[in-house]
Each structure stands twice: as structure tokens, then as C-alpha cells.
Write a protein that holds these residues in place. Structure first.
Motif, PDB file in Angstrom:
ATOM      1  N   ASN A  15     -67.834 -28.277  46.098  1.00 47.12           N
ATOM      2  CA  ASN A  15     -66.722 -27.990  46.715  1.00 47.12           C
ATOM      3  C   ASN A  15     -65.854 -29.007  46.814  1.00 47.12           C
ATOM      4  O   ASN A  15     -64.330 -28.583  47.059  1.00 47.12           O
ATOM      5  CB  ASN A  15     -66.872 -27.030  47.664  1.00 47.12           C
ATOM      6  CG  ASN A  15     -67.925 -25.728  47.720  1.00 47.12           C
ATOM      7  OD1 ASN A  15     -66.999 -24.727  47.166  1.00 47.12           O
ATOM      8  ND2 ASN A  15     -69.031 -25.552  48.008  1.00 47.12           N
ATOM      9  N   ALA A  16     -65.957 -30.112  46.928  1.00 41.54           N
ATOM     10  CA  ALA A  16     -65.177 -31.168  47.206  1.00 41.54           C
ATOM     11  C   ALA A  16     -64.169 -31.397  46.158  1.00 41.54           C
ATOM     12  O   ALA A  16     -63.022 -31.878  46.466  1.00 41.54           O
ATOM     13  CB  ALA A  16     -65.905 -32.620  47.358  1.00 41.54           C
ATOM     14  N   ARG A  68     -60.364 -25.656  49.404  1.00 43.42           N
ATOM     15  CA  ARG A  68     -61.507 -25.579  50.297  1.00 43.42           C
ATOM     16  C   ARG A  68     -61.330 -26.405  51.365  1.00 43.42           C
ATOM     17  O   ARG A  68     -61.995 -26.174  52.459  1.00 43.42           O
ATOM     18  CB  ARG A  68     -62.802 -25.719  49.558  1.00 43.42           C
ATOM     19  CG  ARG A  68     -63.064 -24.799  48.311  1.00 43.42           C
ATOM     20  CD  ARG A  68     -63.811 -23.764  48.947  1.00 43.42           C
ATOM     21  NE  ARG A  68     -63.544 -22.775  47.783  1.00 43.42           N
ATOM     22  CZ  ARG A  68     -64.600 -22.511  47.053  1.00 43.42           C
ATOM     23  NH1 ARG A  68     -65.650 -23.109  46.638  1.00 43.42           N
ATOM     24  NH2 ARG A  68     -64.527 -21.396  45.943  1.00 43.42           N
ATOM     25  N   PHE A  69     -60.590 -27.552  51.491  1.00 38.46           N
ATOM     26  CA  PHE A  69     -60.210 -28.238  52.749  1.00 38.46           C
ATOM     27  C   PHE A  69     -59.213 -27.743  53.659  1.00 38.46           C
ATOM     28  O   PHE A  69     -58.212 -27.135  53.130  1.00 38.46           O
ATOM     29  CB  PHE A  69     -59.725 -29.580  52.252  1.00 38.46           C
ATOM     30  CG  PHE A  69     -60.690 -30.259  51.479  1.00 38.46           C
ATOM     31  CD1 PHE A  69     -61.498 -31.368  52.346  1.00 38.46           C
ATOM     32  CD2 PHE A  69     -60.823 -30.351  50.345  1.00 38.46           C
ATOM     33  CE1 PHE A  69     -62.408 -32.171  51.757  1.00 38.46           C
ATOM     34  CE2 PHE A  69     -61.848 -31.060  49.467  1.00 38.46           C
ATOM     35  CZ  PHE A  69     -62.782 -32.016  50.285  1.00 38.46           C
ATOM     36  N   THR A  70     -59.459 -27.827  54.949  1.00 40.10           N
ATOM     37  CA  THR A  70     -58.619 -27.277  55.917  1.00 40.10           C
ATOM     38  C   THR A  70     -58.159 -28.482  56.756  1.00 40.10           C
ATOM     39  O   THR A  70     -59.154 -29.125  57.243  1.00 40.10           O
ATOM     40  CB  THR A  70     -58.929 -26.247  56.945  1.00 40.10           C
ATOM     41  OG1 THR A  70     -59.453 -25.224  55.984  1.00 40.10           O
ATOM     42  CG2 THR A  70     -57.970 -25.530  57.818  1.00 40.10           C
ATOM     43  N   ASN A  75     -68.095 -19.220  50.578  1.00 44.66           N
ATOM     44  CA  ASN A  75     -68.413 -17.894  51.403  1.00 44.66           C
ATOM     45  C   ASN A  75     -67.468 -18.237  52.839  1.00 44.66           C
ATOM     46  O   ASN A  75     -67.684 -17.518  53.885  1.00 44.66           O
ATOM     47  CB  ASN A  75     -69.886 -17.831  51.708  1.00 44.66           C
ATOM     48  CG  ASN A  75     -70.339 -19.126  52.414  1.00 44.66           C
ATOM     49  OD1 ASN A  75     -69.596 -20.063  52.727  1.00 44.66           O
ATOM     50  ND2 ASN A  75     -71.638 -19.173  52.453  1.00 44.66           N
ATOM     51  N   GLN A  76     -66.737 -19.465  53.010  1.00 44.08           N
ATOM     52  CA  GLN A  76     -65.891 -19.657  54.040  1.00 44.08           C
ATOM     53  C   GLN A  76     -66.707 -20.452  55.216  1.00 44.08           C
ATOM     54  O   GLN A  76     -66.105 -20.532  56.405  1.00 44.08           O
ATOM     55  CB  GLN A  76     -65.134 -18.547  54.505  1.00 44.08           C
ATOM     56  CG  GLN A  76     -63.979 -17.915  53.653  1.00 44.08           C
ATOM     57  CD  GLN A  76     -63.172 -19.129  53.232  1.00 44.08           C
ATOM     58  OE1 GLN A  76     -62.484 -19.683  53.818  1.00 44.08           O
ATOM     59  NE2 GLN A  76     -63.134 -19.038  51.830  1.00 44.08           N
ATOM     60  N   GLU A  77     -67.959 -20.673  54.971  1.00 40.73           N
ATOM     61  CA  GLU A  77     -68.955 -21.403  55.843  1.00 40.73           C
ATOM     62  C   GLU A  77     -68.340 -22.960  55.900  1.00 40.73           C
ATOM     63  O   GLU A  77     -68.049 -23.587  54.663  1.00 40.73           O
ATOM     64  CB  GLU A  77     -70.289 -21.324  55.749  1.00 40.73           C
ATOM     65  CG  GLU A  77     -70.726 -19.856  55.811  1.00 40.73           C
ATOM     66  CD  GLU A  77     -70.984 -19.616  57.522  1.00 40.73           C
ATOM     67  OE1 GLU A  77     -71.263 -20.465  58.169  1.00 40.73           O
ATOM     68  OE2 GLU A  77     -70.605 -18.383  57.676  1.00 40.73           O
ATOM     69  N   VAL A  78     -68.160 -23.479  56.839  1.00 40.29           N
ATOM     70  CA  VAL A  78     -67.990 -24.941  57.087  1.00 40.29           C
ATOM     71  C   VAL A  78     -69.271 -25.827  56.559  1.00 40.29           C
ATOM     72  O   VAL A  78     -70.228 -25.669  57.388  1.00 40.29           O
ATOM     73  CB  VAL A  78     -67.487 -25.319  58.414  1.00 40.29           C
ATOM     74  CG1 VAL A  78     -67.417 -27.001  58.378  1.00 40.29           C
ATOM     75  CG2 VAL A  78     -66.113 -24.531  58.800  1.00 40.29           C
ATOM     76  N   ILE A  79     -69.046 -26.480  55.558  1.00 38.46           N
ATOM     77  CA  ILE A  79     -70.165 -27.380  55.100  1.00 38.46           C
ATOM     78  C   ILE A  79     -70.042 -28.884  55.349  1.00 38.46           C
ATOM     79  O   ILE A  79     -71.048 -29.783  55.307  1.00 38.46           O
ATOM     80  CB  ILE A  79     -70.420 -27.099  53.642  1.00 38.46           C
ATOM     81  CG1 ILE A  79     -69.263 -27.444  52.885  1.00 38.46           C
ATOM     82  CG2 ILE A  79     -71.071 -25.880  53.373  1.00 38.46           C
ATOM     83  CD1 ILE A  79     -69.224 -27.218  51.193  1.00 38.46           C
TER      84      ILE A  79
END
Length: 111
Positions: A50-51, A56-58, A75-79
Motif C-alpha cells: 500500500n505504500a 492511502r496516506f492521510t 479496507n480503510q484499516e490503519v496499518i
């Protein structure tokens, strides 16, 4: 540029966690706790994948005027969550550092 690395470790509560370190040894971001080592390993793979996806970064301002970034999975989970930065630009640079270091980072187990 020196490569970053993921450090996989067990916290005081017995959960598995990982942190991404830049080539200079600075921690760029850290994970939540996982019940199993395989769960944390899957989390590392998710960060690597995802990097590369900028959306995907907020970047956001937290309490006390500090700035942070989160990397989320599909899935919108913070990883991966950052430490606090003194400026928005610092947090944005941290997110770029994840993009640059995470995809090819080695994984090292530490005590």
C-alpha cells in the motif's frame, strides 16, 4: 540512499508489532499490536504493497499542534501510524519516506 527496514518485535503485553525505520535509524512509522507473528508479518506485507498508493496516506493535525500521517489498507484499516511532527510539511515528508523505504525494506526481528 540507505535502505530502510522493518523491525518486528514483541511488546510488553506480548503482542507482535513492527516499526519502519529509515536508513538513518529514525522510526518513520509503527503498527498496531497483533496477536500472532503471522498477523504482524501480513501487516508488513500490506504496508509494502500500500505504500506505493499515495491516496492511502492521510496527513492530519492532532492534539497539541502536532502533525501525523496514517497509511491505510484497501479496507480503510490503519496499518502504519507516524510519530508526531512539528509541521504539516514534516508529516508529508514522513509519508514520502514510507513510499520510498517500505516497498523494498528488509524485515529484521529484534528483541
Amino acid at each position: 540512499m540507505a535502505n530502510g527496514k522493518f523491525e518486528l518485535y514483541t511488546d510488553k503485553a506480548g503482542e507482535y508489532r513492527f516499526r519502519l525505520k529509515a536508513g538513518n535509524g529514525e522510526t518513520i512509522g509503527a503498527s498496531q499490536g497483533y496477536k500472532s507473528k503471522s498477523g504482524a508479518a501480513n501487516g508488513i506485507e500490506s504496508v509494502k504493497k500500500n505504500a506505493a498508493i499515495e491516496e492511502r496516506f492521510t496527513v492530519f493535525e492532532g492534539n497539541g499542534g502536532k502533525w501525523y500521517f496514517n497509511l491505510k489498507a484497501g479496507n480503510q484499516e490503519v496499518i502504519l501510524a507516524s510519530q508526531g511532527y512539528s509541521s504539516k510539511q514534516g508529516a508529508e515528508s514522513g509519508a514520502k519516506s514510507v513510499q520510498n523505504h517500505a516497498p523494498d525494506a528488509a524485515v529484521e526481528e529484534v528483541a
